[in-house]
Design a protein around this motif. Structure first.
Motif, PDB file in Angstrom:
ATOM      1  N   HIS A  68      56.187  -1.603  32.351  1.00  0.00           N
ATOM      2  CA  HIS A  68      55.173  -2.319  33.125  1.00  0.00           C
ATOM      3  C   HIS A  68      55.319  -3.832  32.954  1.00  0.00           C
ATOM      4  CE1 HIS A  68      51.331  -3.367  34.955  1.00  0.00           C
ATOM      5  NE2 HIS A  68      51.130  -4.153  33.909  1.00  0.00           N
ATOM      6  N   LEU A  69      55.475  -4.298  31.710  1.00  0.00           N
ATOM      7  CA  LEU A  69      55.513  -5.730  31.461  1.00  0.00           C
ATOM      8  C   LEU A  69      56.675  -6.403  32.172  1.00  0.00           C
ATOM      9  CD1 LEU A  69      54.537  -8.279  29.978  1.00  0.00           C
ATOM     10  CD2 LEU A  69      55.969  -7.589  28.043  1.00  0.00           C
ATOM     11  N   PHE A  70      57.864  -5.792  32.111  1.00  0.00           N
ATOM     12  CA  PHE A  70      59.056  -6.453  32.640  1.00  0.00           C
ATOM     13  C   PHE A  70      59.379  -6.091  34.091  1.00  0.00           C
ATOM     14  CE2 PHE A  70      59.752  -6.654  28.042  1.00  0.00           C
ATOM     15  CZ  PHE A  70      60.138  -7.980  27.895  1.00  0.00           C
ATOM     16  N   VAL A  71      58.744  -5.051  34.632  1.00  0.00           N
ATOM     17  CA  VAL A  71      59.110  -4.608  35.974  1.00  0.00           C
ATOM     18  C   VAL A  71      57.905  -4.477  36.903  1.00  0.00           C
ATOM     19  CG1 VAL A  71      60.170  -2.754  37.321  1.00  0.00           C
ATOM     20  CG2 VAL A  71      61.156  -3.392  35.122  1.00  0.00           C
ATOM     21  N   SER A  72      56.867  -3.766  36.466  1.00  0.00           N
ATOM     22  CA  SER A  72      55.782  -3.380  37.369  1.00  0.00           C
ATOM     23  C   SER A  72      54.663  -4.413  37.468  1.00  0.00           C
ATOM     24  CB  SER A  72      55.182  -2.033  36.918  1.00  0.00           C
ATOM     25  OG  SER A  72      56.194  -1.046  36.854  1.00  0.00           O
ATOM     26  N   TRP A 102      58.523 -12.448  28.276  1.00  0.00           N
ATOM     27  CA  TRP A 102      57.970 -12.065  26.974  1.00  0.00           C
ATOM     28  C   TRP A 102      57.285 -13.245  26.292  1.00  0.00           C
ATOM     29  CZ3 TRP A 102      56.366  -8.136  24.349  1.00  0.00           C
ATOM     30  CH2 TRP A 102      56.273  -8.175  22.968  1.00  0.00           C
ATOM     31  N   LYS A 103      57.899 -14.427  26.358  1.00  0.00           N
ATOM     32  CA  LYS A 103      57.343 -15.612  25.725  1.00  0.00           C
ATOM     33  C   LYS A 103      56.002 -15.978  26.341  1.00  0.00           C
ATOM     34  CE  LYS A 103      58.380 -20.479  24.737  1.00  0.00           C
ATOM     35  NZ  LYS A 103      59.386 -21.569  24.876  1.00  0.00           N
ATOM     36  N   ASN A 104      55.907 -15.951  27.669  1.00  0.00           N
ATOM     37  CA  ASN A 104      54.651 -16.305  28.325  1.00  0.00           C
ATOM     38  C   ASN A 104      53.591 -15.237  28.129  1.00  0.00           C
ATOM     39  OD1 ASN A 104      54.761 -18.897  30.288  1.00  0.00           O
ATOM     40  ND2 ASN A 104      56.804 -18.021  30.080  1.00  0.00           N
ATOM     41  N   ARG A 105      54.008 -14.003  28.004  1.00  0.00           N
ATOM     42  CA  ARG A 105      53.045 -12.935  27.670  1.00  0.00           C
ATOM     43  C   ARG A 105      52.413 -13.215  26.319  1.00  0.00           C
ATOM     44  NH1 ARG A 105      52.418  -9.381  23.153  1.00  0.00           N
ATOM     45  NH2 ARG A 105      51.335  -7.492  23.863  1.00  0.00           N
ATOM     46  N   ASN A 106      53.240 -13.593  25.323  1.00  0.00           N
ATOM     47  CA  ASN A 106      52.725 -13.891  23.986  1.00  0.00           C
ATOM     48  C   ASN A 106      51.848 -15.142  23.976  1.00  0.00           C
ATOM     49  OD1 ASN A 106      53.977 -11.660  22.877  1.00  0.00           O
ATOM     50  ND2 ASN A 106      55.803 -12.794  22.270  1.00  0.00           N
ATOM     51  N   MET A 107      52.166 -16.122  24.809  1.00  0.00           N
ATOM     52  CA  MET A 107      51.340 -17.323  24.894  1.00  0.00           C
ATOM     53  C   MET A 107      49.961 -17.003  25.456  1.00  0.00           C
ATOM     54  SD  MET A 107      54.224 -20.087  26.180  1.00  0.00           S
ATOM     55  CE  MET A 107      53.003 -21.352  26.522  1.00  0.00           C
ATOM     56  N   MET A 108      49.894 -16.045  26.386  1.00  0.00           N
ATOM     57  CA  MET A 108      48.594 -15.623  26.917  1.00  0.00           C
ATOM     58  C   MET A 108      47.778 -14.901  25.860  1.00  0.00           C
ATOM     59  SD  MET A 108      49.218 -14.336  30.831  1.00  0.00           S
ATOM     60  CE  MET A 108      47.448 -14.164  31.038  1.00  0.00           C
ATOM     61  N   VAL A 109      48.461 -14.061  25.053  1.00  0.00           N
ATOM     62  CA  VAL A 109      47.763 -13.242  24.057  1.00  0.00           C
ATOM     63  C   VAL A 109      47.311 -14.086  22.872  1.00  0.00           C
ATOM     64  CG1 VAL A 109      48.032 -11.341  22.415  1.00  0.00           C
ATOM     65  CG2 VAL A 109      48.954 -11.131  24.736  1.00  0.00           C
ATOM     66  N   PHE A 110      48.196 -14.939  22.356  1.00  0.00           N
ATOM     67  CA  PHE A 110      47.921 -15.618  21.093  1.00  0.00           C
ATOM     68  C   PHE A 110      47.430 -17.053  21.249  1.00  0.00           C
ATOM     69  CE2 PHE A 110      51.294 -12.460  20.139  1.00  0.00           C
ATOM     70  CZ  PHE A 110      50.566 -11.655  19.286  1.00  0.00           C
ATOM     71  N   ARG A 155      45.649  -2.348  27.492  1.00  0.00           N
ATOM     72  CA  ARG A 155      45.905  -2.757  28.874  1.00  0.00           C
ATOM     73  C   ARG A 155      46.785  -4.010  28.903  1.00  0.00           C
ATOM     74  NH1 ARG A 155      43.251  -0.056  32.556  1.00  0.00           N
ATOM     75  NH2 ARG A 155      43.606  -1.643  34.143  1.00  0.00           N
ATOM     76  N   CYS A 156      47.476  -4.195  29.992  1.00  0.00           N
ATOM     77  CA  CYS A 156      48.369  -5.346  30.136  1.00  0.00           C
ATOM     78  C   CYS A 156      47.556  -6.635  30.045  1.00  0.00           C
ATOM     79  CB  CYS A 156      49.100  -5.272  31.476  1.00  0.00           C
ATOM     80  SG  CYS A 156      50.142  -6.715  31.817  1.00  0.00           S
ATOM     81  N   PRO A 157      47.872  -7.534  29.111  1.00  0.00           N
ATOM     82  CA  PRO A 157      47.103  -8.770  28.972  1.00  0.00           C
ATOM     83  C   PRO A 157      47.393  -9.784  30.082  1.00  0.00           C
ATOM     84  CG  PRO A 157      48.942  -8.781  27.460  1.00  0.00           C
ATOM     85  CD  PRO A 157      48.965  -7.436  28.123  1.00  0.00           C
ATOM     86  N   VAL A 158      48.427  -9.522  30.875  1.00  0.00           N
ATOM     87  CA  VAL A 158      48.815 -10.456  31.924  1.00  0.00           C
ATOM     88  C   VAL A 158      48.048 -10.177  33.220  1.00  0.00           C
ATOM     89  CG1 VAL A 158      50.734 -11.405  33.258  1.00  0.00           C
ATOM     90  CG2 VAL A 158      51.102 -10.668  30.888  1.00  0.00           C
ATOM     91  N   CYS A 159      48.094  -8.907  33.683  1.00  0.00           N
ATOM     92  CA  CYS A 159      47.444  -8.569  34.950  1.00  0.00           C
ATOM     93  C   CYS A 159      46.175  -7.739  34.775  1.00  0.00           C
ATOM     94  CB  CYS A 159      48.421  -7.821  35.857  1.00  0.00           C
ATOM     95  SG  CYS A 159      48.899  -6.182  35.237  1.00  0.00           S
ATOM     96  N   ASP A 160      46.050  -7.052  33.620  1.00  0.00           N
ATOM     97  CA  ASP A 160      44.889  -6.201  33.333  1.00  0.00           C
ATOM     98  C   ASP A 160      44.696  -5.118  34.401  1.00  0.00           C
ATOM     99  OD1 ASP A 160      42.789  -5.447  31.662  1.00  0.00           O
ATOM    100  OD2 ASP A 160      41.310  -6.501  32.890  1.00  0.00           O
ATOM    101  N   GLU A 161      45.798  -4.620  34.949  1.00  0.00           N
ATOM    102  CA  GLU A 161      45.714  -3.601  35.995  1.00  0.00           C
ATOM    103  C   GLU A 161      46.274  -2.249  35.566  1.00  0.00           C
ATOM    104  OE1 GLU A 161      47.607  -5.104  39.459  1.00  0.00           O
ATOM    105  OE2 GLU A 161      46.052  -6.621  39.876  1.00  0.00           O
ATOM    106  N   ASP A 162      46.934  -2.203  34.409  1.00  0.00           N
ATOM    107  CA  ASP A 162      47.537  -0.950  33.965  1.00  0.00           C
ATOM    108  C   ASP A 162      47.741  -1.014  32.457  1.00  0.00           C
ATOM    109  OD1 ASP A 162      48.670   1.537  33.948  1.00  0.00           O
ATOM    110  OD2 ASP A 162      50.240   1.094  35.417  1.00  0.00           O
ATOM    111  N   LYS A 173      52.488  -7.446  38.333  1.00  0.00           N
ATOM    112  CA  LYS A 173      52.611  -8.284  39.529  1.00  0.00           C
ATOM    113  C   LYS A 173      53.107  -9.688  39.203  1.00  0.00           C
ATOM    114  CE  LYS A 173      47.724  -9.754  39.614  1.00  0.00           C
ATOM    115  NZ  LYS A 173      46.466  -9.725  40.419  1.00  0.00           N
ATOM    116  N   PHE A 174      52.787 -10.190  38.021  1.00  0.00           N
ATOM    117  CA  PHE A 174      53.264 -11.512  37.636  1.00  0.00           C
ATOM    118  C   PHE A 174      54.774 -11.478  37.353  1.00  0.00           C
ATOM    119  CE2 PHE A 174      48.747 -11.780  36.793  1.00  0.00           C
ATOM    120  CZ  PHE A 174      48.432 -13.053  37.239  1.00  0.00           C
TER     121      PHE A 174
END
Length: 328
Positions: free
Chosen positions: A214-218, A275-283, A201-208, A220-221
């Motif tokens: 999804h990460l770069f377009v869909s 992409w950078k902020n996605r990785n900061m959330m994950v790691f 699941r998307c680690p940013v929004c956890d909705e899909d 919500k963040f």
């Protein structure tokens, strides 16, 4: 080291160490295969004791930018080109000492009779010079000529030049990320390669489910970030963002060529920070704060773009308040 740093070293060092030998000897296929393997492992961040996932075929990376590659170049082609240089000098520079020595030992043609006479022909362009009859290939086959010039043809009309993923206003690490994103070769696609993940699941929004689209377009963040970027540039955000057109730098009719390139740079830098902020959330378990992300994009895009434009000075205040004015 980033992908951009490794690509720079790959082109400047690993591709140049063997130029002397490549210009003298025909390299065996087994040696070429080993050398290409070393370059491939280095580019993807591995070493001789272990490799990492190769997200894109090495043959595709060797291709020029116009063909969807990273303009690395094939060692086999380089070897043939360097050997061809000596053949050409042998056939044209007949007064040099080394040419006289070779001919005195091996004969006047030195085993090159099959290509004898080519050196006395004029250098012809494939399309524009006349090879036969009274017409050039450009006039005989206009549709093929337009296709060869990287132009998209629809019916009998030219529609649109092909877009190439190369922009010298931004660092290589950003360019390579966009290149991998367009090819959908990021870590978010690991599950499709059979890698067992804790969650898809998307680690940013956890909705899909997480995917490149999804990460770069869909997400919500991401939509929030794109909305702020378009507002910053006084552009209307499309109702439906299309992933395939996201990084092409589509501009308005009032934009100059340089302006279109600057806007494309901002789009690519925006994707890099998503992409950078996605990785900061994950790691690193850090939160995603859109205003902070936008501020980083504004500062870094100004720094990178303004330092790479030679004939234009960009004012920070204009860049911050209405950057589209710079692009007219």
């Amino acid at each position: 080291m980033s992908f951009g740093g490794r690509l720079t070293l790959l082109k400047s060092v690993l591709s140049s160490l063997r130029l002397y030998y490549f210009s003298l000897y025909s390299v065996p296929p087994s040696v070429l295969k080993l050398l290409e393997s070393v370059r491939r492992i280095f580019f993807w961040g591995g070493d001789l004791s272990g490799t990492k996932i190769s997200w894109v075929k090495w043959e595709n990376i060797l291709l020029p930018y116009e063909s969807g590659g990273l303009n690395v170049g094939s060692l086999k082609n380089k070897n043939l080109a360097l050997l061809g240089k000596w053949w050409w000098r042998f056939k044209t520079d007949t007064t040099s000492l080394w040419t006289k020595l070779i001919r005195s030992i091996y004969g006047i043609d030195s085993g090159l009779r099959s290509v004898d006479g080519l050196a006395h022909l004029p250098i012809l362009g494939t399309w524009k010079d006349i090879w036969c009859d009274t017409s050039s290939f450009k006039d005989l086959f206009p549709r093929l000529f337009r296709l060869d010039r990287n132009i998209e043809v629809l019916g009998n009309s030219i529609v649109l030049p092909k877009k190439t993923l190369h922009n010298n206003l931004i660092p290589k690490k950003v360019e390579i990320l966009v290149w991998k994103t367009r090819k959908k070769r990021l870590r978010v696609e690991l599950d499709k390669r059979g890698v067992d993940l804790y969650s898809t699941r998307c680690p940013v929004c956890d909705e899909d489910l997480e995917s490149v689209e999804h990460l770069f377009v869909s997400c919500k963040f991401s939509k929030d970030v794109w909305s702020r970027i378009f507002k910053w540039w006084n552009f209307n955000l499309p109702q439906n963002l299309v992933f395939s057109d996201l990084f092409l730098g589509k501009s308005t009719s009032t934009m100059s060529t340089l302006g279109t390139k600057i806007w494309q740079s901002v789009e690519w830098i925006c994707a890099y920070y998503i992409w950078k902020n996605r990785n900061m959330m994950v790691f690193q378990n850090k939160g995603w704060i859109p205003p902070v992300v936008i501020s980083e994009i504004q500062v870094k895009s100004f720094e990178w773009v303004s330092n790479r434009i030679k004939d234009k000075t960009i004012d920070w205040h204009v860049w911050l308040t209405n950057p589209s004015l710079i692009c007219t």
